[in-house]
Design a protein around this motif. Structure first.
Motif, PDB file in Angstrom:
ATOM      1  N   UNK A 208      28.742  26.803  36.247  1.00  0.00           N
ATOM      2  CA  UNK A 208      28.445  27.781  37.210  1.00  0.00           C
ATOM      3  C   UNK A 208      29.669  28.118  38.204  1.00  0.00           C
ATOM      4  N   UNK A 209      30.412  27.168  38.646  1.00  0.00           N
ATOM      5  CA  UNK A 209      31.398  27.306  39.307  1.00  0.00           C
ATOM      6  C   UNK A 209      32.829  27.805  38.352  1.00  0.00           C
ATOM      7  N   UNK A 210      32.595  27.464  37.136  1.00  0.00           N
ATOM      8  CA  UNK A 210      33.868  27.779  36.354  1.00  0.00           C
ATOM      9  C   UNK A 210      33.518  29.428  36.038  1.00  0.00           C
ATOM     10  N   UNK A 211      32.626  29.831  35.797  1.00  0.00           N
ATOM     11  CA  UNK A 211      32.281  31.292  35.613  1.00  0.00           C
ATOM     12  C   UNK A 211      32.549  32.006  36.715  1.00  0.00           C
ATOM     13  N   UNK A 212      32.393  31.697  37.846  1.00  0.00           N
ATOM     14  CA  UNK A 212      32.868  32.225  39.040  1.00  0.00           C
ATOM     15  C   UNK A 212      34.508  32.234  39.159  1.00  0.00           C
ATOM     16  N   UNK A 213      35.087  31.014  38.758  1.00  0.00           N
ATOM     17  CA  UNK A 213      36.517  30.982  38.717  1.00  0.00           C
ATOM     18  C   UNK A 213      37.034  31.858  37.661  1.00  0.00           C
ATOM     19  N   UNK A 214      36.562  31.975  36.668  1.00  0.00           N
ATOM     20  CA  UNK A 214      37.080  32.782  35.598  1.00  0.00           C
ATOM     21  C   UNK A 214      36.915  34.339  35.945  1.00  0.00           C
ATOM     22  N   UNK A 215      35.849  34.583  36.429  1.00  0.00           N
ATOM     23  CA  UNK A 215      35.896  36.031  36.880  1.00  0.00           C
ATOM     24  C   UNK A 215      36.722  36.544  38.096  1.00  0.00           C
ATOM     25  N   UNK A 216      37.054  35.439  38.747  1.00  0.00           N
ATOM     26  CA  UNK A 216      37.919  35.695  40.080  1.00  0.00           C
ATOM     27  C   UNK A 216      39.117  36.080  39.383  1.00  0.00           C
ATOM     28  N   UNK A 217      39.656  35.042  38.467  1.00  0.00           N
ATOM     29  CA  UNK A 217      41.227  35.091  38.230  1.00  0.00           C
ATOM     30  C   UNK A 217      41.247  36.570  37.140  1.00  0.00           C
ATOM     31  N   UNK A 218      40.068  36.793  36.577  1.00  0.00           N
ATOM     32  CA  UNK A 218      40.185  38.109  35.933  1.00  0.00           C
ATOM     33  C   UNK A 218      40.252  39.218  36.619  1.00  0.00           C
ATOM     34  N   UNK A 219      39.664  39.147  37.596  1.00  0.00           N
ATOM     35  CA  UNK A 219      39.516  40.055  38.676  1.00  0.00           C
ATOM     36  C   UNK A 219      41.009  40.614  39.306  1.00  0.00           C
ATOM     37  N   UNK A 220      41.685  39.209  39.634  1.00  0.00           N
ATOM     38  CA  UNK A 220      42.976  39.261  40.164  1.00  0.00           C
ATOM     39  C   UNK A 220      43.924  40.129  39.411  1.00  0.00           C
ATOM     40  N   UNK A 221      43.781  39.610  37.872  1.00  0.00           N
ATOM     41  CA  UNK A 221      44.866  40.099  36.935  1.00  0.00           C
ATOM     42  C   UNK A 221      44.547  41.538  36.254  1.00  0.00           C
ATOM     43  N   UNK A 222      43.443  42.071  37.039  1.00  0.00           N
ATOM     44  CA  UNK A 222      42.889  43.328  36.120  1.00  0.00           C
ATOM     45  C   UNK A 222      43.686  44.620  36.743  1.00  0.00           C
ATOM     46  N   UNK A 223      43.892  45.660  36.001  1.00  0.00           N
ATOM     47  CA  UNK A 223      44.546  46.744  36.374  1.00  0.00           C
ATOM     48  C   UNK A 223      43.831  47.560  37.334  1.00  0.00           C
ATOM     49  N   UNK A 224      44.405  48.291  38.264  1.00  0.00           N
ATOM     50  CA  UNK A 224      43.823  48.872  39.799  1.00  0.00           C
ATOM     51  C   UNK A 224      42.455  49.471  39.173  1.00  0.00           C
ATOM     52  N   UNK A 225      42.134  50.221  38.131  1.00  0.00           N
ATOM     53  CA  UNK A 225      40.844  51.048  37.929  1.00  0.00           C
ATOM     54  C   UNK A 225      39.764  50.047  37.511  1.00  0.00           C
ATOM     55  N   UNK A 226      39.915  48.896  37.194  1.00  0.00           N
ATOM     56  CA  UNK A 226      39.118  48.056  36.832  1.00  0.00           C
ATOM     57  C   UNK A 226      38.736  46.851  38.009  1.00  0.00           C
ATOM     58  N   UNK A 227      39.542  46.912  39.112  1.00  0.00           N
ATOM     59  CA  UNK A 227      39.740  45.845  39.991  1.00  0.00           C
ATOM     60  C   UNK A 227      38.171  45.676  40.842  1.00  0.00           C
ATOM     61  N   UNK A 228      37.788  46.829  41.264  1.00  0.00           N
ATOM     62  CA  UNK A 228      36.692  47.091  41.935  1.00  0.00           C
ATOM     63  C   UNK A 228      35.245  46.626  41.184  1.00  0.00           C
ATOM     64  N   UNK A 229      35.158  46.835  39.985  1.00  0.00           N
ATOM     65  CA  UNK A 229      34.239  46.288  39.170  1.00  0.00           C
ATOM     66  C   UNK A 229      34.303  44.876  38.956  1.00  0.00           C
ATOM     67  N   UNK A 230      35.577  44.296  38.581  1.00  0.00           N
ATOM     68  CA  UNK A 230      35.733  43.020  38.626  1.00  0.00           C
ATOM     69  C   UNK A 230      35.301  41.923  39.685  1.00  0.00           C
TER      70      UNK A 230
END
Length: 270
Positions: A208-230
């Motif tokens: 469960x924590x790994x999923x949180x970490x992966x989504x957090x990392x994905x959000x940080x690296x996202x383009x601006x248009x996707x950051x809010x959703x991520x």
């Protein structure tokens, strides 16, 4: 002097034993070979018992002695850690004596052979899956059997092993990051499958924590248009972890990720 005498006697006895075994091997007396094979089995000289049992299997086919012979041969292979041959002979026993006096034990030992043959978690887990299937089959056939508790315990152990393999795969995707593609999403999918298939495994909190970490990392690296959703996904994932593991080993790091995500999505802390 006494030590020399003992050594000489030991050598003489060993030579005599080898000579006896050699004579038995060359003998045409199947009954005698069977009896000597049993003696070697009791003496835990399993390689010799295998040789003698193998040489007379065809001779005793269809006779009253065949049942015990097949079972002892299978057990001899089991004791030498030749699990493939052991499982094949236990299966041969069952096919020939489906209601035999060793049928229940043979069903269990087929599964146990797969269990013992289960390799390191990083290798192919076909034997592990076969063990789970065979233990389950034993339980279905003998619900009141004396090895049911053992079977459940081994099934749980093997399922935890498969769950750990899935966790390692998810962790590998996380460590790969964006190499060759978005591995963070692959990490999430793999970890979610783990939780779905093995909901009570010992690695649930880590997954469960790994999923949180992966989504957090994905959000940080996202383009601006996707950051809010991520980052919104990060908030949702935080609540899953915090609600299930309020005193979890990763709660401090989870809180840090939540605060970072909250700055982006404007979510107020509950």
């Amino acid at each position: 002097m006494r030590l020399r005498i003992l050594i000489v006697l030991g050598v003489v006895m060993a030579l005599a034993s080898c000579s006896t075994y050699s004579k038995i091997q060359k003998s045409e007396d199947a009954e005698k070979k069977l009896q000597m094979g049993k003696n070697y089995f009791l003496e835990k000289k399993y390689t010799k018992s295998i040789t003698l049992f193998e040489s007379v299997v065809s001779s005793f086919r269809g006779t009253p002695q065949a049942e015990e012979l097949l079972f002892l041969l299978a057990n001899s292979y089991l004791q030498t850690k030749d699990y493939l041959s052991a499982s094949e002979y236990f299966d041969t026993y069952i096919r020939n004596f489906p209601r035999g006096k060793f049928a229940e034990e043979s069903h269990f030992l087929i599964a146990y052979c797969y269990y013992l043959d289960s390799p390191d978690v990083r290798l192919d887990q076909t034997a592990t899956e076969n063990a789970i299937f065979s233990f389950s089959e034993y339980i279905e056939l003998y619900p009141a059997g004396n090895r049911v508790d053992d079977s459940f315990r081994y099934i749980n152990e093997m399922e935890n092993k498969l769950a750990y393999k899935e966790y390692l795969a998810a962790e590998l995707y996380y460590n790969l990051g964006l190499y060759g593609g978005n591995n963070y999403r692959a990490c999430v999918i793999t970890a979610e499958n783990l939780l779905k298939e093995y909901p009570d495994c010992p690695y649930r909190e880590q997954a469960v924590f790994l999923i949180l970490k992966a989504k957090h990392k994905e959000a940080i690296l996202s383009i601006e248009d996707k950051k809010y959703d991520r980052f919104s996904e990060v908030v949702d994932e935080y609540y899953r972890y915090a609600n299930e593991f309020p005193n979890g080993k990763f709660i401090k790091e989870a809180n840090r990720m939540f605060k970072e995500a909250r700055k982006v999505v404007g979510t107020s802390e509950e």
